[in-house]
Enzyme design. Sequence first.
Site, PDB file in Angstrom:
ATOM      1  N   ASP A  42       3.401   5.638  -1.087  1.00  0.00           N
ATOM      2  CA  ASP A  42       4.741   5.628  -0.496  1.00  0.00           C
ATOM      3  C   ASP A  42       5.251   7.059  -0.363  1.00  0.00           C
ATOM      4  O   ASP A  42       4.789   7.962  -1.071  1.00  0.00           O
ATOM      5  CB  ASP A  42       5.718   4.847  -1.388  1.00  0.00           C
ATOM      6  CG  ASP A  42       5.340   3.378  -1.497  1.00  0.00           C
ATOM      7  OD1 ASP A  42       4.633   2.887  -0.598  1.00  0.00           O
ATOM      8  OD2 ASP A  42       5.745   2.754  -2.484  1.00  0.00           O
TER       9      ASP A  42
HETATM   10  N1  URA Z   1       2.380   0.971  -5.387  1.00  0.00           N
HETATM   11  C1  URA Z   1       3.594   1.296  -4.914  1.00  0.00           C
HETATM   12  O1  URA Z   1       4.568   0.580  -5.094  1.00  0.00           O
HETATM   13  N2  URA Z   1       3.703   2.441  -4.236  1.00  0.00           N
HETATM   14  C2  URA Z   1       2.687   3.300  -4.036  1.00  0.00           C
HETATM   15  O2  URA Z   1       2.866   4.347  -3.423  1.00  0.00           O
HETATM   16  C3  URA Z   1       1.423   2.945  -4.544  1.00  0.00           C
HETATM   17  C4  URA Z   1       1.299   1.758  -5.224  1.00  0.00           C
END
Ligand code: URA
Length: 239
Positions: free
Chosen positions: A103
């Site tokens: 993310d």
């Molecule tokens: N899980 C999440 O919620 N975000 C990420 O970036 C990776 C795994």
Amino acid sequence: MRLDKLLANMGFGSRKEVKQYLKNGAVRVNEEVVKKPNIHIDTENDVVTCFGEPVIYQEFIYLMMNKSQGILSATEDTRERTVIDLLSAEHRHFKPFPVGRLDKDTEGFLLISNNGKLAHNLLAPKKNVPKTYYAHIEGVVTEEDVEAFLKGVTLDDGYETKPGQLKILKSDQVSEIELTITEGKFHQVKRMFEAVGKKVVYLKRLSMGPLQLDESIPLGHYRELTEEELALLEHLAED
Ligand code: URA
């Protein structure tokens, strides 16, 4: 492979620049000056130099980035900076892509490569490649959460996750944990904690399969994988 393509692909210049270098006699193949851009090069056996510098053919590139917050795990975006924008022109030349996504607000380990087979073998759900995350969680993380994650939790869309190994490092108003999962659903770690009524406030990936984040890489920077790291991936870069 054509000589001009080899030179351009290995980052010696644009196709146009490379043609000029050839005209100027800067390129030698097996010690002979070659001016024709279209001659065929046997990348295994021919020795090519440009301005005396060896041109070594490399098909794949493997980079480890310590992703910083605020950067998209994508190859391009019209408005926001992507992890590929952080690469040097020399590395961008290989047309690499992030192997899996983090993310925008997640930090840590990100593999960037142009090897599609490797990407498939690391990401395909049935390969069950483990990924470990470190996180700060708003709320007290408990042994019940550990057990719930071990059984698998139900996400907001009804999906039942595979078991996750949750380790509590500090249980407090803001807890610290490590979580290992073998899936990569959208926002999976955040949604797994939502499933037990808690909120992820900081998330960092520590490892993916056999590769561990090199913590000496500053945030937003990257390096090529070492020979040792490449050897760990060898079985994953094949069919
Ligand atoms: N899980 C999440 O919620 N975000 C990420 O970036 C990776 C795994």
